[in-house]
Scaffold this motif. Sequence first.
Motif, PDB file in Angstrom:
ATOM      1  N   TRP A   1      13.175  -5.106 -19.449  1.00 53.04           N
ATOM      2  CA  TRP A   1      13.473  -4.974 -20.897  1.00 53.04           C
ATOM      3  C   TRP A   1      13.758  -3.381 -21.110  1.00 53.04           C
ATOM      4  O   TRP A   1      12.842  -2.805 -21.395  1.00 53.04           O
ATOM      5  CB  TRP A   1      12.259  -5.472 -21.769  1.00 53.04           C
ATOM      6  CG  TRP A   1      12.826  -5.584 -23.296  1.00 53.04           C
ATOM      7  CD1 TRP A   1      12.080  -4.982 -24.218  1.00 53.04           C
ATOM      8  CD2 TRP A   1      13.778  -6.573 -23.883  1.00 53.04           C
ATOM      9  NE1 TRP A   1      12.516  -5.492 -25.572  1.00 53.04           N
ATOM     10  CE2 TRP A   1      13.512  -6.130 -25.080  1.00 53.04           C
ATOM     11  CE3 TRP A   1      14.589  -7.466 -22.910  1.00 53.04           C
ATOM     12  CZ2 TRP A   1      14.477  -7.108 -26.093  1.00 53.04           C
ATOM     13  CZ3 TRP A   1      15.609  -8.137 -24.077  1.00 53.04           C
ATOM     14  CH2 TRP A   1      15.146  -7.913 -25.414  1.00 53.04           C
TER      15      TRP A   1
ATOM     16  N   GLY B   1      16.686  -0.313 -22.539  1.00 52.70           N
ATOM     17  CA  GLY B   1      17.755   0.210 -23.536  1.00 52.70           C
ATOM     18  C   GLY B   1      18.883   0.831 -22.565  1.00 52.70           C
ATOM     19  O   GLY B   1      18.398   1.565 -21.485  1.00 52.70           O
TER      20      GLY B   1
ATOM     21  N   LEU C   1      19.192  -6.084 -20.940  1.00 54.83           N
ATOM     22  CA  LEU C   1      19.434  -4.951 -22.040  1.00 54.83           C
ATOM     23  C   LEU C   1      19.256  -5.373 -23.295  1.00 54.83           C
ATOM     24  O   LEU C   1      19.966  -5.990 -23.925  1.00 54.83           O
ATOM     25  CB  LEU C   1      20.891  -4.289 -21.830  1.00 54.83           C
ATOM     26  CG  LEU C   1      21.102  -3.431 -20.678  1.00 54.83           C
ATOM     27  CD1 LEU C   1      20.807  -3.756 -19.208  1.00 54.83           C
ATOM     28  CD2 LEU C   1      22.503  -2.774 -20.769  1.00 54.83           C
ATOM     29  N   GLU C   2      18.379  -4.499 -24.097  1.00 57.87           N
ATOM     30  CA  GLU C   2      18.015  -4.983 -25.585  1.00 57.87           C
ATOM     31  C   GLU C   2      19.005  -4.352 -26.315  1.00 57.87           C
ATOM     32  O   GLU C   2      19.460  -4.882 -27.151  1.00 57.87           O
ATOM     33  CB  GLU C   2      16.337  -4.169 -25.973  1.00 57.87           C
ATOM     34  CG  GLU C   2      16.292  -4.447 -27.246  1.00 57.87           C
ATOM     35  CD  GLU C   2      14.837  -3.897 -27.589  1.00 57.87           C
ATOM     36  OE1 GLU C   2      14.388  -4.291 -28.745  1.00 57.87           O
ATOM     37  OE2 GLU C   2      14.457  -3.070 -26.929  1.00 57.87           O
ATOM     38  N   TYR C   3      19.487  -3.248 -25.924  1.00 65.20           N
ATOM     39  CA  TYR C   3      20.603  -2.379 -26.544  1.00 65.20           C
ATOM     40  C   TYR C   3      21.384  -1.642 -25.689  1.00 65.20           C
ATOM     41  O   TYR C   3      20.924  -1.386 -24.581  1.00 65.20           O
ATOM     42  CB  TYR C   3      20.402  -1.598 -27.759  1.00 65.20           C
ATOM     43  CG  TYR C   3      19.341  -0.512 -27.385  1.00 65.20           C
ATOM     44  CD1 TYR C   3      19.905   0.532 -26.799  1.00 65.20           C
ATOM     45  CD2 TYR C   3      18.121  -0.702 -27.316  1.00 65.20           C
ATOM     46  CE1 TYR C   3      19.007   1.685 -26.522  1.00 65.20           C
ATOM     47  CE2 TYR C   3      17.132   0.332 -26.813  1.00 65.20           C
ATOM     48  CZ  TYR C   3      17.814   1.670 -26.849  1.00 65.20           C
ATOM     49  OH  TYR C   3      16.937   2.601 -26.210  1.00 65.20           O
ATOM     50  N   SER C   4      22.928  -1.471 -25.835  1.00 67.78           N
ATOM     51  CA  SER C   4      23.912  -0.707 -24.951  1.00 67.78           C
ATOM     52  C   SER C   4      24.652  -0.096 -25.932  1.00 67.78           C
ATOM     53  O   SER C   4      25.467  -0.930 -26.654  1.00 67.78           O
ATOM     54  CB  SER C   4      24.422  -1.544 -23.956  1.00 67.78           C
ATOM     55  OG  SER C   4      25.216  -0.853 -23.186  1.00 67.78           O
TER      56      SER C   4
ATOM     57  N   ILE D   1      17.216   2.672 -31.563  1.00 72.04           N
ATOM     58  CA  ILE D   1      16.034   3.055 -30.465  1.00 72.04           C
ATOM     59  C   ILE D   1      14.836   2.901 -31.430  1.00 72.04           C
ATOM     60  O   ILE D   1      14.079   2.227 -30.873  1.00 72.04           O
ATOM     61  CB  ILE D   1      16.334   4.662 -30.150  1.00 72.04           C
ATOM     62  CG1 ILE D   1      17.875   4.605 -29.126  1.00 72.04           C
ATOM     63  CG2 ILE D   1      15.071   4.758 -29.336  1.00 72.04           C
ATOM     64  CD1 ILE D   1      18.203   5.866 -28.639  1.00 72.04           C
TER      65      ILE D   1
ATOM     66  N   SER E   1      13.967  -0.714 -31.673  1.00 67.60           N
ATOM     67  CA  SER E   1      13.824  -1.531 -30.383  1.00 67.60           C
ATOM     68  C   SER E   1      12.305  -1.561 -29.759  1.00 67.60           C
ATOM     69  O   SER E   1      11.472  -0.699 -30.215  1.00 67.60           O
ATOM     70  CB  SER E   1      14.504  -1.012 -29.078  1.00 67.60           C
ATOM     71  OG  SER E   1      14.042   0.432 -28.782  1.00 67.60           O
TER      72      SER E   1
ATOM     73  N   SER F   1      11.670  -1.947 -26.347  1.00 74.07           N
ATOM     74  CA  SER F   1      11.739  -1.542 -24.867  1.00 74.07           C
ATOM     75  C   SER F   1      11.355  -0.042 -24.786  1.00 74.07           C
ATOM     76  O   SER F   1      11.661   0.754 -25.504  1.00 74.07           O
ATOM     77  CB  SER F   1      13.256  -1.688 -24.203  1.00 74.07           C
ATOM     78  OG  SER F   1      14.278  -0.863 -25.026  1.00 74.07           O
TER      79      SER F   1
ATOM     80  N   ILE G   1      14.983   4.073 -21.073  1.00 73.57           N
ATOM     81  CA  ILE G   1      16.230   4.154 -21.411  1.00 73.57           C
ATOM     82  C   ILE G   1      16.954   4.707 -20.337  1.00 73.57           C
ATOM     83  O   ILE G   1      16.674   5.646 -19.423  1.00 73.57           O
ATOM     84  CB  ILE G   1      16.112   5.275 -22.295  1.00 73.57           C
ATOM     85  CG1 ILE G   1      15.591   4.979 -23.890  1.00 73.57           C
ATOM     86  CG2 ILE G   1      17.779   5.482 -22.842  1.00 73.57           C
ATOM     87  CD1 ILE G   1      15.427   5.918 -24.884  1.00 73.57           C
TER      88      ILE G   1
ATOM     89  N   TYR H   1       9.240   7.639 -24.168  1.00 72.13           N
ATOM     90  CA  TYR H   1      10.154   7.023 -23.542  1.00 72.13           C
ATOM     91  C   TYR H   1      10.276   7.045 -22.078  1.00 72.13           C
ATOM     92  O   TYR H   1      10.101   8.498 -21.802  1.00 72.13           O
ATOM     93  CB  TYR H   1      11.428   6.836 -24.226  1.00 72.13           C
ATOM     94  CG  TYR H   1      11.445   6.310 -25.493  1.00 72.13           C
ATOM     95  CD1 TYR H   1      11.926   4.873 -25.635  1.00 72.13           C
ATOM     96  CD2 TYR H   1      11.231   7.002 -26.717  1.00 72.13           C
ATOM     97  CE1 TYR H   1      12.058   4.479 -26.806  1.00 72.13           C
ATOM     98  CE2 TYR H   1      11.178   6.375 -28.004  1.00 72.13           C
ATOM     99  CZ  TYR H   1      11.535   4.874 -28.197  1.00 72.13           C
ATOM    100  OH  TYR H   1      11.587   4.403 -29.326  1.00 72.13           O
TER     101      TYR H   1
END
Length: 799
Positions: free
Chosen positions: A202, A204, A231-234, A253, A256, A258, A261, A285
């Motif tokens: 999980w 980003g 990917l939780e976000y991209s 971020i 999120s 996760s 990164i 992170y």
Amino acid sequence: CFWHLWHDLRGFFNWSTKEYIVIGRILSILHGTRLCKYHITDNNSSIGFQYVQAMLFAIEEINNSTDLLPDISLGYKIYDACVSIARGVMVALALANGDEVVSAPSETFSSPCMAIATVIGPFHIPLVGKIGKNETICSLLCLFIYTSIIGFHLYFCQISHLATCACLSDKTKYPSFLRTIPSDYYQSRALAQLVKYFGWTWVGAIRSNDDYGNNGMATFTETAQQLGICLEYSVSFFRTDPPVKIQKIIDIIKASTSKVIVTFLSPSEVYVLMHEFFYHNLTGYQWVGTEAWIFDSETAARDRHHILDGAIGLSIPKAHVSGMREFMLDVKPLNSSSNELFAKFWEKLFSCKFNKSKSTDGNQRECTGHEDVTGVQNSFTDMSLMPIFYNIYKGVYAVAHALHNILSCNKACNNTVHLDPFTCMVSIKKKKKNRSLQRILLIVYLFMQVPLSVCSEKCPLGTRKVLQKGKPVCCYDCLRCAEGEINNITDSVTCVRCDHEFWSNERRDACVKKEADFLSYEEIMGALLTAASLFGTCMTAVVAFIFFRYRQTPIVRANNSELSFLLLFSLSLCFLCSLTFIGRPSEWSCMLRHTAFGITFVLCISCIMGKTIVVLMAFRATLPGSDVMKWIGPAQQKLSVLGFTLIQVIICILWLTISPPFPFKNFKTFKDKIILECALGSSVGFWAVLGYIGLLAVLCFSLAFLARKLPDNFNEAKFITFSMLIFCAVWITFIPAYVSSPGKFSVAVEIFAILASSFGLLICIFIPKCYIILMKPEKNTKKNMMGKGAPNKHLSLCS
């Protein structure tokens, strides 16, 4: 913003006997908005000079070699692209046309190498460069051929040492692009494998909004999905993006869950993120980066707030070329205070000034041009970029070997091979290729414990994953496997059903052999039933002994002693046949238990029926002119018992012959147990046996009921009626109990019915007589047995 060096490193003045090949180079040394008027920076200018020195070192080695290009001298031509796409294209065209470049408008930073490759690619001019990764935009190795015989001709064979964008591998768009560094296609896949290795599913993703970041992240995303990484976000951004856009990325971020990164960024964009993370107090992170900034020593130096602590990534492999470091630090060939670029670089390197004037700061010393470079600790003396220098070194040698092969063939072959761009490029491609990703971990992992970054915890053994509706595949719930199913693999999506002879354990992580369930002698219920059976047998034996001991007494003789002893024998068999129902079923026990039970009970009921008929007929014989007694004598009684029993024997023989009972493993009654039981074989045979017993029992009960009120002090018909009433009641209730009882309990019900009916017959028929014999001997007389109103023949007939 133009730097032009022309240098022949060997035999420069022997023009009449040698050919001269010139290596051209485009790189970014100065930074500016227009005409490169920014002040030179120590880091970027040092890197540019280091690249130049690496190329010159390779050229000098080749020129000093007697084996490689023995009759050829190499020179070089260098242009500064000034971090500009437009200028990069112009200087490339200048190299192609042999023109000088005076000025070019500056543009925003983008993907200059792709622009250059697009312009000169159709002419099979291989491009060398780096796209969107750092401020050294594009390095172009260009090959010039000059001969004193044919005049000046210009040909190109270029190799990249920094351009890693996977997009440049598209030979339809960039047919002449070559490089000595692996494509980001391999790095992207390796990063996905690295993330998977640490169990991060999980994550980003942040990328540069250019060809380098977009293409690299696309490959990473594709590989990550194949490996089960979500990917939780991209998000993408550029270092010149407005603060509003960068703030949106920070908000994403923050929201999120996760903790990892993955980045495809240039160092300058990492600097922006470091500042924003510190400003918003975002810590904890785990950063995973590409070699673009992981390999950059300046990035680590700027991370004063330890935002990137623990970052891991991939790096170009370490390399060592003997003599290269010493050569690079020897800048005497470039030492010229009249060269504006060298002067600015030298002044920045040693904090001094050439041609010091009165207006200059009095504390700043004057440059001599002979300062010792080895004594300075700065980016120029830092050899951490040696792997990149080695890529430049390999690129020059690739060109040299290609030329050597072409020129050698011209001497040895019948046909002359022309030094055109396409031939040069093809020859370079025939060098040995190594497509493997030869990279190593650069940053040591600093945390004491690997951080966790998953949308859902791993499903433990005995559970399976069930996706959460509307969420990625990495977000799921863990459901326990159903009964009879197991899962011995962590994070599995399915449970496996156990074989029919096995069952899942309590944790649902292993199949265990099902317990064989049958009525055994060891368990309490089996032991009690066994004891009851043996007790009934012993009790029957005691009664038989009493009857034998007092066989000459009126009460024994009056009740037909022969049938009484035969009845006692059959009752003992009834008690003993119940033992065949206890224990593990086998072929012989399955065939014996029902047939023995059926035959012994028919024998028992036949004896009781004979006794009942004798009692009933004895009183009917008192009527005048009646001769019924001749039909119920001892012989007839024995034959009737034998006949009734023989019918049951025939039924049992047919049953055993056609479809006998057999041992059977019942998997349906209990899911977690195997019921060992005896299958009936033929259900018709089983119910025929029971039906015949029931028929005789009803007939015997009816006859005894008719004789229950005959005048007698000791009328046996009353006891037979009561005993048969118990017998019928037991077996009537047995049928629904037997059908509804599961497994071994059905066997226990059948045994209980056998024992209950046997005890009922034994107690109701024989215990009252034993009581008279043992406790009331005064009543055991002929007179008492005759009773008031009894016929005179009764005693003799019963005897």
